[in-house]
Design a protein around this motif. Structure first.
Motif, short mmCIF file in Angstrom:
data_model
loop_
_atom_site.label_atom_id
_atom_site.label_comp_id
_atom_site.label_asym_id
_atom_site.label_seq_id
_atom_site.Cartn_x
_atom_site.Cartn_y
_atom_site.Cartn_z
N LEU A 62 -15.62 21.39 12.52
CA LEU A 62 -14.68 21.01 13.58
C LEU A 62 -14.78 19.52 13.89
CD1 LEU A 62 -12.55 21.71 15.67
CD2 LEU A 62 -14.41 22.50 17.19
N ALA A 63 -16.00 19.00 13.94
CA ALA A 63 -16.19 17.56 14.19
C ALA A 63 -15.49 16.73 13.11
CB ALA A 63 -17.67 17.23 14.27
N PHE A 64 -15.64 17.14 11.84
CA PHE A 64 -14.97 16.42 10.76
C PHE A 64 -13.45 16.54 10.86
CE2 PHE A 64 -19.05 16.40 8.36
CZ PHE A 64 -19.03 15.07 7.95
N ALA A 65 -12.95 17.72 11.21
CA ALA A 65 -11.51 17.93 11.34
C ALA A 65 -10.94 17.07 12.47
CB ALA A 65 -11.21 19.40 11.57
N LEU A 66 -11.66 17.00 13.58
CA LEU A 66 -11.21 16.16 14.70
C LEU A 66 -11.24 14.68 14.30
CD1 LEU A 66 -13.00 18.09 17.55
CD2 LEU A 66 -10.51 17.88 17.25
N GLN A 67 -12.30 14.29 13.59
CA GLN A 67 -12.43 12.90 13.14
C GLN A 67 -11.25 12.51 12.24
OE1 GLN A 67 -16.13 12.08 11.13
NE2 GLN A 67 -15.37 10.19 10.25
N SER A 68 -10.82 13.44 11.38
CA SER A 68 -9.70 13.15 10.48
C SER A 68 -8.40 12.93 11.25
CB SER A 68 -9.53 14.26 9.45
OG SER A 68 -8.95 15.40 10.03
N LYS A 69 -8.35 13.39 12.48
CA LYS A 69 -7.18 13.19 13.34
C LYS A 69 -7.38 12.00 14.28
CE LYS A 69 -5.23 17.78 13.22
NZ LYS A 69 -4.05 17.34 12.49
N GLY A 70 -8.47 11.26 14.07
CA GLY A 70 -8.73 10.08 14.90
C GLY A 70 -9.32 10.42 16.26
N LEU A 71 -9.88 11.61 16.40
CA LEU A 71 -10.43 12.06 17.68
C LEU A 71 -11.94 12.16 17.61
CD1 LEU A 71 -7.81 14.87 18.26
CD2 LEU A 71 -7.95 12.71 19.54
N THR A 72 -12.59 11.80 18.72
CA THR A 72 -14.05 11.88 18.81
C THR A 72 -14.42 12.82 19.95
OG1 THR A 72 -14.27 9.62 18.00
CG2 THR A 72 -16.17 10.57 19.14
N PRO A 73 -14.99 13.97 19.63
CA PRO A 73 -15.39 14.89 20.70
C PRO A 73 -16.58 14.33 21.48
CG PRO A 73 -16.10 15.72 18.56
CD PRO A 73 -15.30 14.51 18.30
N THR A 74 -16.57 14.57 22.78
CA THR A 74 -17.72 14.23 23.62
C THR A 74 -18.81 15.27 23.40
OG1 THR A 74 -16.22 13.29 25.25
CG2 THR A 74 -18.45 13.77 25.99
N GLU A 75 -18.40 16.55 23.33
CA GLU A 75 -19.35 17.63 23.08
C GLU A 75 -18.62 18.83 22.48
OE1 GLU A 75 -23.00 19.32 25.46
OE2 GLU A 75 -21.16 20.18 26.29
N LEU A 76 -19.23 19.42 21.48
CA LEU A 76 -18.79 20.69 20.92
C LEU A 76 -19.98 21.63 21.01
CD1 LEU A 76 -17.12 19.36 17.63
CD2 LEU A 76 -15.97 19.95 19.78
N LYS A 77 -19.83 22.71 21.72
CA LYS A 77 -20.94 23.66 21.91
C LYS A 77 -20.48 25.03 21.44
CE LYS A 77 -24.15 25.36 25.39
NZ LYS A 77 -24.50 25.33 26.81
N THR A 78 -21.16 25.54 20.42
CA THR A 78 -20.76 26.81 19.80
C THR A 78 -21.90 27.80 19.83
OG1 THR A 78 -19.33 25.59 18.27
CG2 THR A 78 -19.83 27.88 17.72
N GLU A 79 -21.59 29.03 20.20
CA GLU A 79 -22.51 30.15 20.07
C GLU A 79 -21.92 31.10 19.03
OE1 GLU A 79 -24.77 33.53 22.73
OE2 GLU A 79 -22.72 33.02 23.28
N ALA A 80 -22.75 31.59 18.14
CA ALA A 80 -22.33 32.61 17.18
C ALA A 80 -23.16 33.86 17.44
CB ALA A 80 -22.55 32.14 15.74
N VAL A 81 -22.48 34.98 17.54
CA VAL A 81 -23.16 36.27 17.71
C VAL A 81 -22.84 37.09 16.46
CG1 VAL A 81 -23.34 38.38 19.07
CG2 VAL A 81 -22.99 36.17 20.22
#
Length: 140
Positions: A62-81
């Motif tokens: 997701l960070a790479f996909a956002l970067q490709s759109k010129g966007l920089t996330p402040t925080e991405l927090k993911t839980e996987a169950v």
């Protein structure tokens, strides 16, 4: 690119004990057993490691996909169950449920949902799993 890990087991399935070691050394003789997998004894288990791998892989994708759109996330927090269910005489991983909370300045809710869905479908661990994969993504 190849990454490796090894397992050593001593004893029966129920009463035995094992250790896991990773190439990087992050896991180095880390204990696992029947009770860490099917009960609540402290230690790790394969499903927990799959959950960590899926959360990490998806979040980085997701960070790479956002970067490709010129966007920089402040925080991405993911839980996987990861769900382990009975499958005939054995078990199977039947589901990985991803829950994401994201701070991404400058993205619309619609674009965020599309990019997050693409990351879920495109991350290598999602492609590896033969299981239902769900995503509950919220933009904060």
């Amino acid at each position: 690119m190849n990454r490796s890990a090894s397992a050593v087991w001593h004893g029966t399935g129920r009463d035995g004990k094992g250790t896991l070691t990773t190439q990087s050394g992050v896991l180095d003789g880390t204990s696992y057993s029947f009770t860490t997998r099917f009960e609540d004894e402290k230690g790790t288990n394969p499903e927990e490691l799959i959950a960590a791998a899926h959360a990490g892989c998806f979040t980085m994708a997701l960070a790479f996909a956002l970067q490709s759109k010129g966007l920089t996330p402040t925080e991405l927090k993911t839980e996987a169950v990861v769900s382990l269910e009975k499958d005939g005489a054995g078990f199977k991983v039947s589901k990985s449920a991803l829950t994401l909370s994201a701070h991404v300045p400058g993205i619309s809710a619609e674009d965020f949902a599309e990019v997050a869905k693409g990351a879920k479908e495109g991350c290598p661990i999602s492609k590896l799993l033969n299981a239902e994969i769900t995503l509950d993504a919220s933009l904060v």
